[in-house]
Design a protein around this motif. Structure first.
Motif, PDB file in Angstrom:
ATOM      1  N   PHE A 156       0.831  -1.208   0.000  1.00  0.00           N
ATOM      2  CA  PHE A 156       0.000   0.000   0.000  1.00  0.00           C
ATOM      3  C   PHE A 156       0.865   1.257   0.000  1.00  0.00           C
ATOM      4  O   PHE A 156       0.672   2.168  -0.816  1.00  0.00           O
ATOM      5  N   ASP A 157       1.831   1.324   0.912  1.00  0.00           N
ATOM      6  CA  ASP A 157       2.678   2.511   1.021  1.00  0.00           C
ATOM      7  C   ASP A 157       3.465   2.752  -0.265  1.00  0.00           C
ATOM      8  O   ASP A 157       3.616   3.900  -0.713  1.00  0.00           O
ATOM      9  N   PHE A 158       3.959   1.684  -0.870  1.00  0.00           N
ATOM     10  CA  PHE A 158       4.748   1.830  -2.092  1.00  0.00           C
ATOM     11  C   PHE A 158       3.896   2.387  -3.235  1.00  0.00           C
ATOM     12  O   PHE A 158       4.341   3.285  -3.968  1.00  0.00           O
ATOM     13  N   ILE A 159       2.692   1.878  -3.405  1.00  0.00           N
ATOM     14  CA  ILE A 159       1.818   2.344  -4.480  1.00  0.00           C
ATOM     15  C   ILE A 159       1.495   3.827  -4.306  1.00  0.00           C
ATOM     16  O   ILE A 159       1.609   4.624  -5.248  1.00  0.00           O
ATOM     17  N   ILE A 160       1.096   4.210  -3.106  1.00  0.00           N
ATOM     18  CA  ILE A 160       0.715   5.598  -2.852  1.00  0.00           C
ATOM     19  C   ILE A 160       1.900   6.537  -3.056  1.00  0.00           C
ATOM     20  O   ILE A 160       1.784   7.590  -3.702  1.00  0.00           O
ATOM     21  N   GLN A 161       3.058   6.176  -2.525  1.00  0.00           N
ATOM     22  CA  GLN A 161       4.240   7.019  -2.685  1.00  0.00           C
ATOM     23  C   GLN A 161       4.649   7.134  -4.150  1.00  0.00           C
ATOM     24  O   GLN A 161       5.061   8.206  -4.605  1.00  0.00           O
ATOM     25  N   SER A 162       4.522   6.050  -4.898  1.00  0.00           N
ATOM     26  CA  SER A 162       4.884   6.075  -6.316  1.00  0.00           C
ATOM     27  C   SER A 162       3.967   7.003  -7.102  1.00  0.00           C
ATOM     28  O   SER A 162       4.421   7.745  -7.983  1.00  0.00           O
ATOM     29  N   ILE A 163       2.682   6.972  -6.798  1.00  0.00           N
ATOM     30  CA  ILE A 163       1.732   7.861  -7.477  1.00  0.00           C
ATOM     31  C   ILE A 163       2.076   9.318  -7.201  1.00  0.00           C
ATOM     32  O   ILE A 163       2.120  10.156  -8.115  1.00  0.00           O
ATOM     33  N   MET A 164       2.346   9.639  -5.951  1.00  0.00           N
ATOM     34  CA  MET A 164       2.609  11.025  -5.576  1.00  0.00           C
ATOM     35  C   MET A 164       3.946  11.518  -6.123  1.00  0.00           C
ATOM     36  O   MET A 164       4.060  12.669  -6.571  1.00  0.00           O
ATOM     37  N   LYS A 165       4.954  10.662  -6.137  1.00  0.00           N
ATOM     38  CA  LYS A 165       6.277  11.073  -6.603  1.00  0.00           C
ATOM     39  C   LYS A 165       6.328  11.296  -8.110  1.00  0.00           C
ATOM     40  O   LYS A 165       7.091  12.137  -8.594  1.00  0.00           O
ATOM     41  N   THR A 166       5.539  10.543  -8.856  1.00  0.00           N
ATOM     42  CA  THR A 166       5.641  10.595 -10.319  1.00  0.00           C
ATOM     43  C   THR A 166       4.530  11.398 -10.980  1.00  0.00           C
ATOM     44  O   THR A 166       4.466  11.466 -12.206  1.00  0.00           O
ATOM     45  N   TRP A 167       3.663  12.018 -10.198  1.00  0.00           N
ATOM     46  CA  TRP A 167       2.475  12.648 -10.766  1.00  0.00           C
ATOM     47  C   TRP A 167       2.791  13.680 -11.845  1.00  0.00           C
ATOM     48  O   TRP A 167       2.173  13.684 -12.917  1.00  0.00           O
ATOM     49  N   GLU A 168       3.724  14.571 -11.598  1.00  0.00           N
ATOM     50  CA  GLU A 168       3.964  15.677 -12.520  1.00  0.00           C
ATOM     51  C   GLU A 168       4.381  15.198 -13.908  1.00  0.00           C
ATOM     52  O   GLU A 168       4.076  15.843 -14.912  1.00  0.00           O
ATOM     53  N   THR A 169       5.070  14.084 -13.986  1.00  0.00           N
ATOM     54  CA  THR A 169       5.505  13.568 -15.287  1.00  0.00           C
ATOM     55  C   THR A 169       4.568  12.494 -15.833  1.00  0.00           C
ATOM     56  O   THR A 169       4.669  12.138 -17.012  1.00  0.00           O
ATOM     57  N   GLN A 170       3.665  11.994 -14.985  1.00  0.00           N
ATOM     58  CA  GLN A 170       2.826  10.872 -15.405  1.00  0.00           C
ATOM     59  C   GLN A 170       1.329  11.171 -15.354  1.00  0.00           C
ATOM     60  O   GLN A 170       0.518  10.256 -15.472  1.00  0.00           O
ATOM     61  N   ARG A 171       0.958  12.431 -15.205  1.00  0.00           N
ATOM     62  CA  ARG A 171      -0.467  12.729 -15.070  1.00  0.00           C
ATOM     63  C   ARG A 171      -1.260  12.354 -16.319  1.00  0.00           C
ATOM     64  O   ARG A 171      -2.441  12.015 -16.238  1.00  0.00           O
ATOM     65  N   HIS A 172      -0.597  12.398 -17.491  1.00  0.00           N
ATOM     66  CA  HIS A 172      -1.300  12.000 -18.710  1.00  0.00           C
ATOM     67  C   HIS A 172      -1.614  10.507 -18.701  1.00  0.00           C
ATOM     68  O   HIS A 172      -2.610  10.079 -19.291  1.00  0.00           O
ATOM     69  N   ASP A 173      -0.781   9.709 -18.033  1.00  0.00           N
ATOM     70  CA  ASP A 173      -1.078   8.282 -17.896  1.00  0.00           C
ATOM     71  C   ASP A 173      -2.360   8.081 -17.096  1.00  0.00           C
ATOM     72  O   ASP A 173      -3.181   7.220 -17.415  1.00  0.00           O
ATOM     73  N   PHE A 174      -2.504   8.868 -16.029  1.00  0.00           N
ATOM     74  CA  PHE A 174      -3.733   8.776 -15.240  1.00  0.00           C
ATOM     75  C   PHE A 174      -4.939   9.194 -16.071  1.00  0.00           C
ATOM     76  O   PHE A 174      -5.985   8.534 -16.054  1.00  0.00           O
ATOM     77  N   LYS A 175      -4.800  10.286 -16.800  1.00  0.00           N
ATOM     78  CA  LYS A 175      -5.927  10.768 -17.598  1.00  0.00           C
ATOM     79  C   LYS A 175      -6.322   9.749 -18.663  1.00  0.00           C
ATOM     80  O   LYS A 175      -7.511   9.516 -18.907  1.00  0.00           O
ATOM     81  N   ARG A 176      -5.337   9.143 -19.301  1.00  0.00           N
ATOM     82  CA  ARG A 176      -5.634   8.125 -20.312  1.00  0.00           C
ATOM     83  C   ARG A 176      -6.346   6.937 -19.671  1.00  0.00           C
ATOM     84  O   ARG A 176      -7.314   6.406 -20.218  1.00  0.00           O
ATOM     85  N   PHE A 177      -5.862   6.524 -18.512  1.00  0.00           N
ATOM     86  CA  PHE A 177      -6.468   5.406 -17.794  1.00  0.00           C
ATOM     87  C   PHE A 177      -7.907   5.730 -17.402  1.00  0.00           C
ATOM     88  O   PHE A 177      -8.831   4.944 -17.645  1.00  0.00           O
ATOM     89  N   PHE A 178      -8.118   6.886 -16.792  1.00  0.00           N
ATOM     90  CA  PHE A 178      -9.450   7.258 -16.312  1.00  0.00           C
ATOM     91  C   PHE A 178     -10.412   7.452 -17.477  1.00  0.00           C
ATOM     92  O   PHE A 178     -11.566   7.010 -17.424  1.00  0.00           O
ATOM     93  N   CYS A 179      -9.958   8.108 -18.518  1.00  0.00           N
ATOM     94  CA  CYS A 179     -10.794   8.355 -19.692  1.00  0.00           C
ATOM     95  C   CYS A 179     -11.262   7.042 -20.309  1.00  0.00           C
ATOM     96  O   CYS A 179     -12.433   6.889 -20.660  1.00  0.00           O
ATOM     97  N   HIS A 180     -10.353   6.099 -20.415  1.00  0.00           N
ATOM     98  CA  HIS A 180     -10.672   4.817 -21.051  1.00  0.00           C
ATOM     99  C   HIS A 180     -11.574   3.959 -20.174  1.00  0.00           C
ATOM    100  O   HIS A 180     -12.596   3.442 -20.633  1.00  0.00           O
ATOM    101  N   HIS A 181     -11.230   3.810 -18.898  1.00  0.00           N
ATOM    102  CA  HIS A 181     -11.924   2.856 -18.037  1.00  0.00           C
ATOM    103  C   HIS A 181     -13.212   3.391 -17.415  1.00  0.00           C
ATOM    104  O   HIS A 181     -14.125   2.609 -17.132  1.00  0.00           O
ATOM    105  N   TYR A 182     -13.293   4.697 -17.199  1.00  0.00           N
ATOM    106  CA  TYR A 182     -14.455   5.217 -16.480  1.00  0.00           C
ATOM    107  C   TYR A 182     -15.336   6.152 -17.298  1.00  0.00           C
ATOM    108  O   TYR A 182     -16.479   6.405 -16.922  1.00  0.00           O
ATOM    109  N   LEU A 183     -14.820   6.657 -18.402  1.00  0.00           N
ATOM    110  CA  LEU A 183     -15.624   7.535 -19.248  1.00  0.00           C
ATOM    111  C   LEU A 183     -15.914   6.923 -20.612  1.00  0.00           C
ATOM    112  O   LEU A 183     -16.583   7.546 -21.435  1.00  0.00           O
ATOM    113  N   ASP A 184     -15.391   5.709 -20.849  1.00  0.00           N
ATOM    114  CA  ASP A 184     -15.569   5.060 -22.156  1.00  0.00           C
ATOM    115  C   ASP A 184     -15.151   5.997 -23.281  1.00  0.00           C
ATOM    116  O   ASP A 184     -15.781   6.043 -24.341  1.00  0.00           O
TER     117      ASP A 184
END
Length: 239
Positions: A156-184
């Motif tokens: 749990f701690d590793f996942i959360i820390q990884s998300i927070m540490k990499t957000w600025e360079t990986q936010r488009h990955d989150f958007k692509r994931f969310f757009c695909h899986h939750y907004l179709d």
């Protein structure tokens, strides 16, 4: 297929197909059958072809469920760092009258039955695992929203820390994931835009469960200024 849900007696949420032909060739076939805009290569290395749900595909008014076609080597040719979680490392293979269950990591079925979220490599390799297909980090909350729990606190701690540490360079990955899986939807770069249809109530409920998991896991300020803002930038945009 969504093997986790299927093996737990649930109707699959989505369909994934592993193919042995090259994805560019499969896209040519898809383009010839449907409109090219319906057949999308969603990763730059051309390993995944996304076909969203398509209504009225012919005169009979048939409906095509959405499917992600994935190159065989992209799943079964990976070492552990290329996989997602153990519960996502199961495959079903049908051969005539027999169906085979493929447990790629050897512990996937047990973790699925126990509803445990576990990283499929030794802890010393977690860093390499997290940097390969970073969208897997955001699948953690997706599993939580479906009723799975973390195998241990270290995970749990590793996942959360990884998300927070990499957000600025990986936010488009989150958007692509969310757009695909939750907004179709389809996430476009460099426009930084998610084009999605009107959501059903079932989709909205599913999305809200995921957002609740994000809010519960992450630092509140980080959630509100990063994740929530990113979601608000995508949601409510229509085709």
């Amino acid at each position: 297929m969504d093997n986790a849900g299927f093996l737990l007696g649930q109707f699959p949420n989505d369909l994934d197909g592993v193919v042995t032909c090259e994805i560019p060739r499969l896209k040519e076939i898809c383009d010839a059958r449907y409109e090219p805009k319906q057949c999308r290569v969603i990763l730059p290395d051309a390993k995944v072809l996304e076909i969203p749900p398509i209504e009225n595909t012919d005169a009979k008014g048939l409906y095509l469920n959405g499917v992600d076609a994935i190159a065989w080597s992209y799943t079964y040719g990976q070492n552990g760092t290329g996989l997602e979680y153990t519960i996502n490392s199961l495959g079903l293979y049908s051969d005539s009258d027999k169906v085979y269950l493929l447990d790629i990591v050897g512990s996937a079925l047990q973790d699925l039955c126990e509803r445990k979220i576990r990283i499929p490599v030794d802890q010393r390799d977690w860093g390499a695992w997290a940097t390969f297909k970073r969208r897997k980090l955001y699948r953690f909350m997706k599993a939580q929203a479906a009723g799975f729990v973390t195998a241990d606190r270290e995970t749990f701690d590793f996942i959360i820390q990884s998300i927070m540490k990499t957000w600025e360079t990986q936010r488009h990955d989150f958007k692509r994931f969310f757009c695909h899986h939750y907004l179709d939807g389809q996430y476009l770069l460099p426009e930084d835009l998610c084009i999605h249809p009107q959501l059903t109530n079932a989709k909205i409920n599913k999305m809200q469960k995921y957002i609740s998991a994000l809010k519960s896991d992450l630092d509140l300020e980080f959630f509100q200024t990063k994740l929530k803002r990113a979601i608000e930038e995508m949601y409510n945009r229509k085709k």
